[in-house]
Design an enzyme around this catalytic site. Structure first.
Site, PDB file in Angstrom:
ATOM      1  CD  GLU A  34      43.471  38.480  26.648  1.00  0.00           C
ATOM      2  OE1 GLU A  34      43.631  39.417  27.547  1.00  0.00           O
ATOM      3  OE2 GLU A  34      44.217  37.497  26.679  1.00  0.00           O
TER       4      GLU A  34
ATOM      5  CB  CYS B 293      45.951  33.533  17.747  1.00  0.00           C
ATOM      6  SG  CYS B 293      46.319  32.651  18.899  1.00  0.00           S
TER       7      CYS B 293
ATOM      8  CB  CYS C 239      42.568  26.121  29.572  1.00  0.00           C
ATOM      9  SG  CYS C 239      42.997  24.599  28.930  1.00  0.00           S
TER      10      CYS C 239
ATOM     11  CB  CYS D  82      50.316  23.699  30.804  1.00  0.00           C
ATOM     12  SG  CYS D  82      49.441  22.612  29.714  1.00  0.00           S
TER      13      CYS D  82
ATOM     14  CB  CYS E  27      49.676  27.753  29.849  1.00  0.00           C
ATOM     15  SG  CYS E  27      48.438  28.482  28.834  1.00  0.00           S
TER      16      CYS E  27
ATOM     17  N   GLY F 273      42.145  28.078  25.769  1.00  0.00           N
ATOM     18  CA  GLY F 273      41.568  26.675  25.883  1.00  0.00           C
ATOM     19  C   GLY F 273      41.967  25.623  24.908  1.00  0.00           C
ATOM     20  CD  GLU F 274      43.713  20.981  23.914  1.00  0.00           C
ATOM     21  OE1 GLU F 274      44.685  21.336  23.865  1.00  0.00           O
ATOM     22  OE2 GLU F 274      43.318  20.009  22.881  1.00  0.00           O
TER      23      GLU F 274
ATOM     24  CB  SER G  86      47.685  24.457  18.989  1.00  0.00           C
ATOM     25  OG  SER G  86      48.804  23.940  19.752  1.00  0.00           O
TER      26      SER G  86
ATOM     27  CB  SER H 228      51.288  21.844  23.287  1.00  0.00           C
ATOM     28  OG  SER H 228      50.899  22.844  22.663  1.00  0.00           O
ATOM     29  CG  LEU H 229      56.771  16.886  22.734  1.00  0.00           C
ATOM     30  CD1 LEU H 229      55.754  15.650  22.811  1.00  0.00           C
ATOM     31  CD2 LEU H 229      57.792  16.346  21.670  1.00  0.00           C
ATOM     32  CG  HIS H 230      55.503  22.405  25.769  1.00  0.00           C
ATOM     33  ND1 HIS H 230      55.726  22.796  24.385  1.00  0.00           N
ATOM     34  CD2 HIS H 230      54.120  22.718  25.957  1.00  0.00           C
ATOM     35  CE1 HIS H 230      54.743  23.693  24.103  1.00  0.00           C
ATOM     36  NE2 HIS H 230      53.620  23.344  24.910  1.00  0.00           N
TER      37      HIS H 230
ATOM     38  CG  ASN I  26      56.117  34.234  24.948  1.00  0.00           C
ATOM     39  OD1 ASN I  26      56.943  34.925  24.565  1.00  0.00           O
ATOM     40  ND2 ASN I  26      55.140  33.800  24.160  1.00  0.00           N
TER      41      ASN I  26
ATOM     42  CB  CYS J 232      52.790  31.178  22.609  1.00  0.00           C
ATOM     43  SG  CYS J 232      52.574  31.274  20.838  1.00  0.00           S
TER      44      CYS J 232
HETATM   45  N1  SAH Z   1      45.550  24.217  24.522  1.00  0.00           N
HETATM   46  C1  SAH Z   1      46.185  24.261  23.238  1.00  0.00           C
HETATM   47  C2  SAH Z   1      46.111  25.437  22.264  1.00  0.00           C
HETATM   48  C3  SAH Z   1      46.307  26.906  23.263  1.00  0.00           C
HETATM   49  S1  SAH Z   1      48.136  27.168  23.806  1.00  0.00           S
HETATM   50  C4  SAH Z   1      47.701  23.713  23.285  1.00  0.00           C
HETATM   51  O1  SAH Z   1      48.170  23.745  24.678  1.00  0.00           O
HETATM   52  O2  SAH Z   1      48.243  23.280  22.209  1.00  0.00           O
HETATM   53  C5  SAH Z   1      48.920  27.474  22.299  1.00  0.00           C
HETATM   54  C6  SAH Z   1      50.459  27.363  22.469  1.00  0.00           C
HETATM   55  O3  SAH Z   1      51.433  28.239  23.426  1.00  0.00           O
HETATM   56  C7  SAH Z   1      50.922  25.881  22.932  1.00  0.00           C
HETATM   57  O4  SAH Z   1      52.028  25.498  22.185  1.00  0.00           O
HETATM   58  C8  SAH Z   1      51.342  26.105  24.581  1.00  0.00           C
HETATM   59  O5  SAH Z   1      52.086  25.342  25.001  1.00  0.00           O
HETATM   60  C9  SAH Z   1      51.921  27.495  24.234  1.00  0.00           C
HETATM   61  N2  SAH Z   1      52.330  28.190  25.394  1.00  0.00           N
HETATM   62  C10 SAH Z   1      51.673  28.080  26.640  1.00  0.00           C
HETATM   63  N3  SAH Z   1      52.218  28.961  27.587  1.00  0.00           N
HETATM   64  C11 SAH Z   1      53.499  29.331  27.014  1.00  0.00           C
HETATM   65  C12 SAH Z   1      54.311  30.394  27.383  1.00  0.00           C
HETATM   66  N4  SAH Z   1      54.366  30.902  28.616  1.00  0.00           N
HETATM   67  N5  SAH Z   1      55.309  30.803  26.517  1.00  0.00           N
HETATM   68  C13 SAH Z   1      55.511  30.310  25.023  1.00  0.00           C
HETATM   69  N6  SAH Z   1      54.249  29.265  24.980  1.00  0.00           N
HETATM   70  C14 SAH Z   1      53.362  28.963  25.696  1.00  0.00           C
HETATM   71 FE1  SF4 Z   2      45.380  24.971  28.302  1.00  0.00          FE
HETATM   72 FE2  SF4 Z   2      46.846  24.867  26.041  1.00  0.00          FE
HETATM   73 FE3  SF4 Z   2      47.268  26.807  28.292  1.00  0.00          FE
HETATM   74 FE4  SF4 Z   2      47.965  23.842  28.745  1.00  0.00          FE
HETATM   75  S1  SF4 Z   2      48.984  25.416  26.999  1.00  0.00           S
HETATM   76  S2  SF4 Z   2      46.755  25.395  29.917  1.00  0.00           S
HETATM   77  S3  SF4 Z   2      46.200  23.133  27.183  1.00  0.00           S
HETATM   78  S4  SF4 Z   2      45.634  26.513  26.939  1.00  0.00           S
END
Ligand code: SAH
Ligand code: SF4
Length: 360
Positions: free
Chosen positions: A108, A123, A130, A134, A137, A177-178, A207, A230-232, A306, A349
């Site tokens: 996508e 994007c 991936c 996480c 995600c 993906g990463e 990212s 992506s810290l979180h 989200n 996201c």
């Molecule tokens: N793998 C990379 C880039 C893709 S994810 C990364 O993790 O940074 C892009 C962004 O979307 C990241 O900051 C990720 O943490 C965030 N993201 C993933 N799941 C999400 C969700 N359910 N709601 C909001 N943001 C989310």
């Molecule tokens: Fe992969 Fe980024 Fe999603 Fe984590 S947030 S599973 S690193 S795509």
């Protein structure tokens, strides 16, 4: 003479010979293609223009090419062999594309448009699935299939430009993906995008979930390139629960790498922080976050969670988001709450699952 000298790619589904796809080729590669086919070299520049500067839908639109040359191209080449399998339009103008590569894999890509801004932001995805997993995600819930090649990454832009007739101005590597686990192809794609499509490095953001050795490598690519982390979570134990990568590259090492990135590039890094109700969005988390980032030059992007299928988490109330923001502002003045984009078509996201389910 027919244009057959350039190696053709095989169609992974039918096994038949595919026409040569031109998208993603550099000017030098286009010249090689042209010369191998006994055409004058200047034709490469003409093709280059139509591929990247004024996205043409087909060879017949390339009005300054001779009729004979266009006919030859139609026989043996295509602009791209990536196909649009599905296109969804969100209420806010966001478009989500499901793209299919010749081997049958799908990915996508999202185009974000803003009413009052001329920016067109794509994007991009860098992998099919991936490996990181996480918990919040959608991409991480699918099994990893393969890395994308640089040309497949660039193709995502070519497809959008061809489809909309508009020129992309900004890019974020925040799709599936990463990117830093597909480092070489991602960096190669960035260089093609910068040179051939003339999108400035300042308008490109990578990212990452925190692949430490490759953050160091990325700091040497170009001083203008933007990095987002992506810290979180502001501490090890909580981050480990949300993002398994914390076991391999713990927070202190990630922060050290970010400081080095800032030192080398003289640029601020972006911190991405998803706000998940009752999990990481408390006042104590915000305070810890300020402490963790205190010696870093950064701006922070708060992303209300989200919803993702199969995940119990919830988005916090507006009030909780405001309170969190207020405290984080004591650490940096540069705090934004990410606008919700395309969530009605699951293009927000973390919502990109990228499967053929539900596609007719
Ligand atoms: N793998 C990379 C880039 C893709 S994810 C990364 O993790 O940074 C892009 C962004 O979307 C990241 O900051 C990720 O943490 C965030 N993201 C993933 N799941 C999400 C969700 N359910 N709601 C909001 N943001 C989310
Ligand atoms: Fe992969 Fe980024 Fe999603 Fe984590 S947030 S599973 S690193 S795509």
């Amino acid at each position: 003479m027919a244009l057959t000298a350039y190696p053709r790619e095989m169609d992974g589904i039918s096994g038949s010979l595919l026409k040569t796809a031109l998208s993603g080729m550099t000017l030098a590669e286009l010249e090689e293609f042209i010369v191998n086919n006994n055409e004058p070299k200047f034709r490469a520049r003409q093709l280059h223009y139509w591929l990247y500067r004024r996205p043409a839908v087909n060879f017949d639109d390339m009005s300054n090419l001779s009729k004979d040359f266009r006919a030859k191209l139609n026989e043996t080449a295509v602009i791209t062999n990536t196909k649009i399998r599905q296109k969804l339009l969100g209420k806010d103008g966001t478009i989500k594309y499901l793209l299919e590569y010749p081997d049958g894999n799908v990915v996508e890509t999202v185009l974000m448009r803003y009413e009052k801004r001329p920016n067109l932001t794509a994007c991009l995805s860098t992998q099919i699935g991936c490996k990181i997993g996480c918990v919040f995600c959608a991409t991480g819930k699918n099994k990893f299939i393969r890395d994308l090649t640089a040309r497949e990454i660039v193709d995502q832009i070519i497809i959008i430009q061809k489809d909309t007739g508009q020129t992309i101005t900004n890019l974020v590597f925040m799709g599936q993906g990463e990117p830093l686990l597909n480092y070489d192809e991602t960096v190669k794609a960035i260089k093609i995008i910068n040179t051939e499509l003339e999108i400035g490095m300042r308008r490109i953001t990578v990212s990452t979930c925190g692949i430490v050795p490759n953050i160091y490598r990325l700091s040497g690519v170009n001083r203008q390139l933007n990095l987002a982390l992506s810290l979180h979570a502001p501490e090890h134990e909580l981050r480990k629960r949300l993002m398994p990568i914390e076991n391999k590259y713990p927070l202190d090492e990630v922060i050290k790498a970010l400081k080095e990135f800032v030192k080398k590039t003289k640029r601020r890094v972006t911190i991405e922080y998803i706000l998940i109700d009752g999990i990481n969005d408390g006042i104590e988390h915000a305070k810890k976050l300020n402490g963790l980032l205190k010696d870093l030059k950064y701006n922070i992007n708060l992303i209300p969670y989200n919803p993702v299928e199969g995940c119990e988490f919830k988005k916090p109330s507006g009030e909780r988001v405001s309170k969190f923001k207020e405290i984080v502002e004591m650490g940096t003045k540069k705090v934004t709450v990410r606008l919700e984009r395309g969530t009605d078509i699951s293009a927000g996201c973390g919502q990109l699952a990228g499967t053929l389910e539900n596609v007719k």
